[in-house]
Design an enzyme around this catalytic site. Structure first.
Site, PDB file in Angstrom:
ATOM      1  N   ARG A   1      -0.091  -7.128   4.542  1.00 40.98           N
ATOM      2  CA  ARG A   1       0.143  -7.664   5.891  1.00 40.98           C
ATOM      3  C   ARG A   1      -0.184  -9.145   6.037  1.00 40.98           C
ATOM      4  O   ARG A   1      -0.234  -9.650   7.151  1.00 40.98           O
ATOM      5  CB  ARG A   1      -0.619  -6.820   6.921  1.00 40.98           C
ATOM      6  CG  ARG A   1      -0.116  -5.391   6.914  1.00 40.98           C
ATOM      7  CD  ARG A   1      -0.726  -4.470   7.946  1.00 40.98           C
ATOM      8  NE  ARG A   1      -0.198  -3.146   7.706  1.00 40.98           N
ATOM      9  CZ  ARG A   1      -0.752  -2.237   6.899  1.00 40.98           C
ATOM     10  NH1 ARG A   1      -1.894  -2.501   6.296  1.00 40.98           N
ATOM     11  NH2 ARG A   1      -0.181  -1.084   6.699  1.00 40.98           N
TER      12      ARG A   1
ATOM     13  N   THR B   1      -4.365  -3.345   1.891  1.00 40.28           N
ATOM     14  CA  THR B   1      -3.053  -3.625   2.491  1.00 40.28           C
ATOM     15  C   THR B   1      -3.162  -4.536   3.706  1.00 40.28           C
ATOM     16  O   THR B   1      -2.158  -5.092   4.152  1.00 40.28           O
ATOM     17  CB  THR B   1      -2.356  -2.322   2.932  1.00 40.28           C
ATOM     18  OG1 THR B   1      -3.156  -1.664   3.919  1.00 40.28           O
ATOM     19  CG2 THR B   1      -2.136  -1.382   1.750  1.00 40.28           C
TER      20      THR B   1
ATOM     21  N   SER C   1      -7.741   0.767   2.858  1.00 40.93           N
ATOM     22  CA  SER C   1      -6.818   1.880   3.083  1.00 40.93           C
ATOM     23  C   SER C   1      -7.197   3.024   2.151  1.00 40.93           C
ATOM     24  O   SER C   1      -7.871   2.815   1.143  1.00 40.93           O
ATOM     25  CB  SER C   1      -5.377   1.441   2.795  1.00 40.93           C
ATOM     26  OG  SER C   1      -4.984   0.370   3.608  1.00 40.93           O
ATOM     27  N   GLY C   2      -6.744   4.227   2.477  1.00 40.68           N
ATOM     28  CA  GLY C   2      -6.995   5.355   1.585  1.00 40.68           C
ATOM     29  C   GLY C   2      -7.431   6.632   2.267  1.00 40.68           C
ATOM     30  O   GLY C   2      -7.932   7.553   1.608  1.00 40.68           O
TER      31      GLY C   2
ATOM     32  N   GLU D   1      -5.717   9.005   3.195  1.00 42.34           N
ATOM     33  CA  GLU D   1      -4.965  10.141   2.662  1.00 42.34           C
ATOM     34  C   GLU D   1      -5.472  10.566   1.283  1.00 42.34           C
ATOM     35  O   GLU D   1      -4.947  11.496   0.685  1.00 42.34           O
ATOM     36  CB  GLU D   1      -3.470   9.798   2.596  1.00 42.34           C
ATOM     37  CG  GLU D   1      -2.774   9.902   3.947  1.00 42.34           C
ATOM     38  CD  GLU D   1      -3.342   8.924   4.977  1.00 42.34           C
ATOM     39  OE1 GLU D   1      -3.736   9.378   6.061  1.00 42.34           O
ATOM     40  OE2 GLU D   1      -3.400   7.708   4.686  1.00 42.34           O
TER      41      GLU D   1
ATOM     42  N   ASN E   1      -7.624   7.786  10.582  1.00 41.78           N
ATOM     43  CA  ASN E   1      -7.716   9.238  10.656  1.00 41.78           C
ATOM     44  C   ASN E   1      -8.853   9.785   9.796  1.00 41.78           C
ATOM     45  O   ASN E   1      -9.214   9.219   8.762  1.00 41.78           O
ATOM     46  CB  ASN E   1      -6.410   9.870  10.190  1.00 41.78           C
ATOM     47  CG  ASN E   1      -6.075   9.508   8.748  1.00 41.78           C
ATOM     48  OD1 ASN E   1      -5.613   8.403   8.493  1.00 41.78           O
ATOM     49  ND2 ASN E   1      -6.295  10.408   7.807  1.00 41.78           N
TER      50      ASN E   1
ATOM     51  N   ASP F   1      -3.202  13.081  12.900  1.00 43.11           N
ATOM     52  CA  ASP F   1      -3.156  11.797  12.188  1.00 43.11           C
ATOM     53  C   ASP F   1      -2.870  10.638  13.138  1.00 43.11           C
ATOM     54  O   ASP F   1      -2.041   9.781  12.856  1.00 43.11           O
ATOM     55  CB  ASP F   1      -2.113  11.818  11.060  1.00 43.11           C
ATOM     56  CG  ASP F   1      -2.133  10.517  10.266  1.00 43.11           C
ATOM     57  OD1 ASP F   1      -3.232  10.035   9.940  1.00 43.11           O
ATOM     58  OD2 ASP F   1      -1.058   9.962   9.998  1.00 43.11           O
TER      59      ASP F   1
ATOM     60  N   ASP G   1      -4.198   7.649  13.790  1.00 41.76           N
ATOM     61  CA  ASP G   1      -5.087   6.543  13.423  1.00 41.76           C
ATOM     62  C   ASP G   1      -5.360   5.616  14.602  1.00 41.76           C
ATOM     63  O   ASP G   1      -4.471   5.337  15.403  1.00 41.76           O
ATOM     64  CB  ASP G   1      -4.449   5.687  12.325  1.00 41.76           C
ATOM     65  CG  ASP G   1      -4.364   6.410  11.005  1.00 41.76           C
ATOM     66  OD1 ASP G   1      -5.044   5.993  10.075  1.00 41.76           O
ATOM     67  OD2 ASP G   1      -3.589   7.383  10.909  1.00 41.76           O
TER      68      ASP G   1
ATOM     69  N   TRP H   1       6.033   2.943   6.496  1.00 39.21           N
ATOM     70  CA  TRP H   1       6.118   4.395   6.626  1.00 39.21           C
ATOM     71  C   TRP H   1       7.511   4.823   7.085  1.00 39.21           C
ATOM     72  O   TRP H   1       8.112   5.729   6.505  1.00 39.21           O
ATOM     73  CB  TRP H   1       5.043   4.876   7.595  1.00 39.21           C
ATOM     74  CG  TRP H   1       4.817   6.367   7.595  1.00 39.21           C
ATOM     75  CD1 TRP H   1       5.511   7.313   6.902  1.00 39.21           C
ATOM     76  CD2 TRP H   1       3.808   7.063   8.312  1.00 39.21           C
ATOM     77  NE1 TRP H   1       5.001   8.561   7.144  1.00 39.21           N
ATOM     78  CE2 TRP H   1       3.958   8.444   8.005  1.00 39.21           C
ATOM     79  CE3 TRP H   1       2.799   6.680   9.185  1.00 39.21           C
ATOM     80  CZ2 TRP H   1       3.140   9.416   8.561  1.00 39.21           C
ATOM     81  CZ3 TRP H   1       1.973   7.654   9.725  1.00 39.21           C
ATOM     82  CH2 TRP H   1       2.141   9.006   9.415  1.00 39.21           C
TER      83      TRP H   1
END
Length: 609
Positions: A139, A183, A198-199, A201, A285, A327, A329, A566
């Site tokens: 980003r 990210t 990030s992570g 998931e 999340n 989810d 976030d 996404w």
């Protein structure tokens, strides 16, 4: 003339901050100088444009009366495909931009239509790609102390000399082998640079950390979940909705050691109030997506934090979606404004959450002032309880029909609105102090959600749900671009879009608001009415953030195109299973008929008459 006045202001700002030298390259400037530098609308010195994250420009050469005359001034190919989710910086005569993995950074000469001054090409292990949820995006880069800061996909935070592109220092912030990736765009405040992770998931425990801009040493790190001393909260001083959190700790809201793999990523946008000396951000999340496996409120995922940027200590926090089942976030941007509300001038924080509610809070105290749906399709909750005397004050009133667990058991739930990608994901909104309105790119998408039991293995997906996505009832449009009154909690006008609006918005003093579409159009609309004034089809779908700058007395508008993220993961990664991409592949399959992969910067201007 306005042009001459704006140039005089620009020159004064440049001189006072020692921004430029004769060659047009950046001089050393500490974080404190960014306060001065951001006042010069000719430049864009940080990914959020200004610390308040308003994404508003005082430039008005391009305005509602002439924006229809925009033409392409020059273009630049990044050489990288997949999703371009950031935006460039402009400092003096130099533009800086980054790409998706492998996170190439370019310095471009604005005196020569984007000639490459230097290029940084990090050598990263491609094994990081499979652990990047929802595309290989980056980003953007940040500037401070004569350096360009990049958080690479492999969680390497690197400082580059802004003049030469040479590495000044680098430090590893986390472990990609366990699913952690970088990210987000960093933010520089004073003598520190701030990054997250990030992570969620993959069961990564989220954190925000501060590093010295001088040598890269970590100053502090605050986790999203865990013991108070690791979250950097003081039970007696840190408040939620006006009350000290006391014994309402994170650990008591998790079963066993689940918090250690609890998610709460911090990959969104950061804001800063220099007068209050507070940095604001949201957490993502909880892990897993299967709520049955993590009973409790799962604090402090899905939470807005206000922290002291010097020490990391949390002043206040607010959890928007306790025990998230969908989810939703909470990482979306916090926009800081000063407005009258209830007959009183307030220091406001406005946040458009994935869960479909637009929140207005007092950013000094964390008091909740407004919580209202910014898409009528939102159905998972009826409202947020605003009764301060109630035990459920500040909590959403969940509709049982749309819960993904009933009587403690997993439930295949249909027709939940919004979908997991939210009424808005990370694509940032803008605010115009001229109209007092917020301009919000939104998703108009619902889902079917089927949780299932999943076991944790470090570095492997830890999702535990299968999703299907589709347009919300009442039409085939999957997105709207709206104007929002945050004081009243109401939509002022709404422009429907065929697909989700996945680009960042830009508001300008010229009474124009810009945004991009997944098909690839750059659009300009009237800030007061939403009437379309201009559109241009760029080479690929736009998920980047529109920006504007001035060079040699002329205003330009620029945007990165390159479909992905996404919503565009099917195109970006060549996926065809409709359930792949956490349900997005099937929902956005029609994108294949409108655009293809790319990576291009397109710069616009009004030609001389």
């Amino acid at each position: 003339m306005k042009t001459n006045l704006s140039r005089q202001v620009a020159v004064a700002t440049v001189l006072s901050s020692m921004l430029l030298i004769g060659s047009g390259h950046a001089q050393n400037a500490g974080g404190d100088d960014l306060l001065k530098m951001q006042q010069n609308p000719a430049n864009v010195v940080m990914p959020t444009n200004t610390y308040d994250n308003q994404r508003y420009s005082k430039l008005d050469q391009i305005n509602a009366g002439n924006v229809g005359k925009l033409q392409v001034a020059w273009t630049f190919s990044t050489g990288v495909l997949r999703g371009h989710e950031g935006g460039p910086l402009v400092i003096g005569d130099v533009m800086y931009l980054s790409t998706p993995f492998p996170n190439t950074v370019y310095a471009l000469d604005l005196n020569n239509d984007g000639k490459i001054l230097w290029k940084y090409e990090p050598k990263q292990d491609p094994n990081v790609i499979p652990v990047m949820c929802c595309d290989t995006v980056n980003r953007g880069v940040a500037y401070g102390d004569g350096k360009i800061f990049l958080h690479q996909a492999d969680t390497t935070l690197v400082a580059l000399d802004a003049k030469t592109g040479k590495v000044v220092w680098s430090v590893k912030t986390d472990d990609p082998s366990k699913g952690a990736t970088g990210t987000e765009a960093p933010m520089v405040i004073k003598d520190k640079v701030y990054v997250g992770v990030s992570g969620g998931e993959f069961g990564v425990r989220g954190w925000l950390a501060a590093y010295s801009v001088n040598d890269g040493k970590q100053v502090w790190r605050a986790y999203s979940e865990g013991p108070d001393n690791e979250i950097l909260v003081d039970p007696k001083k840190t408040t939620e909705l006006g009350k000290p959190i006391g014994e309402n700790s994170s650990l008591k809201s998790w079963q066993g050691d689940q918090w250690k793999i609890g998610g709460g990523g911090t990959w969104g946008w950061y804001s800063y109030d220099p007068k209050l000396n507070l940095i604001y951000y949201g957490t993502g999340n909880p892990s897993t997506w299967n709520p049955k496996q993590r009973p409790g409120d799962n604090k402090y995922s899905m939470t807005i934090f206000a922290r002291d940027p010097d020490t990391g200590e949390a002043k206040w926090l607010y959890q928007m979606t306790p025990h998230d089942q969908w989810d939703y976030d909470g990482v979306n941007e916090m926009i800081l404004t000063d407005q009258q509300i209830g007959g009183k001038m307030r220091h406001l924080l406005v946040h458009f959450d994935r869960n479909g509610f637009g929140y207005t809070l007092d950013r000094a105290t964390g008091e909740l002032l407004v919580a209202a749906k910014y898409d009528p399709a939102v159905n998972w909750a009826t409202k947020v309880d605003m009764d301060k005397s109630s035990e459920t004050y500040g909590r959403p009133e969940v509709v049982a029909k749309y819960s993904t667990q009933h009587n403690g058991e997993d439930t295949n739930t249909q027709g939940v609105c919004p979908a997991a990608l939210g009424t808005k994901d990370e694509q940032p909104a803008a605010f115009s102090p001229d109209t007092g309105l917020f301009y919000v790119p939104t998703n108009h998408v619902c889902m079917d959600y089927e949780p299932f039991r999943v076991s944790y293995t470090a570095g492997q997906p830890y999702v535990g749900a299968t999703l299907s996505m589709y347009p919300a009832p009442g039409g085939n449009n999957m997105g709207n671009f709206i104007a929002w009154d945050a004081k009243a909690g109401k939509i002022v006008w709404s422009d429907p879009e065929q697909f989700s609006v996945w680009s960042g918005a830009l508001a300008t003093k010229g009474d124009v608001v810009f945004y991009g579409t997944l098909e690839g159009y750059l659009k300009a609309v009237d800030a007061k009415t939403g009437k379309q004034l201009y559109k241009f089809k760029t080479p690929s779908g736009i998920i980047g953030n529109v920006m504007t700058y001035e060079h040699a007395g002329k205003q330009y508008v620029a945007v990165l195109s390159g479909v992905g993220g996404w919503a565009g993961i099917g195109l970006a990664a060549g996926l065809t299973d409709p359930h792949a991409g956490l349900g997005a592949v099937g929902g956005y399959a029609a994108l294949n008929d409108y655009t293809s992969l790319g990576g291009t910067l397109t710069v616009f201007a009004i030609p001389a008459s």
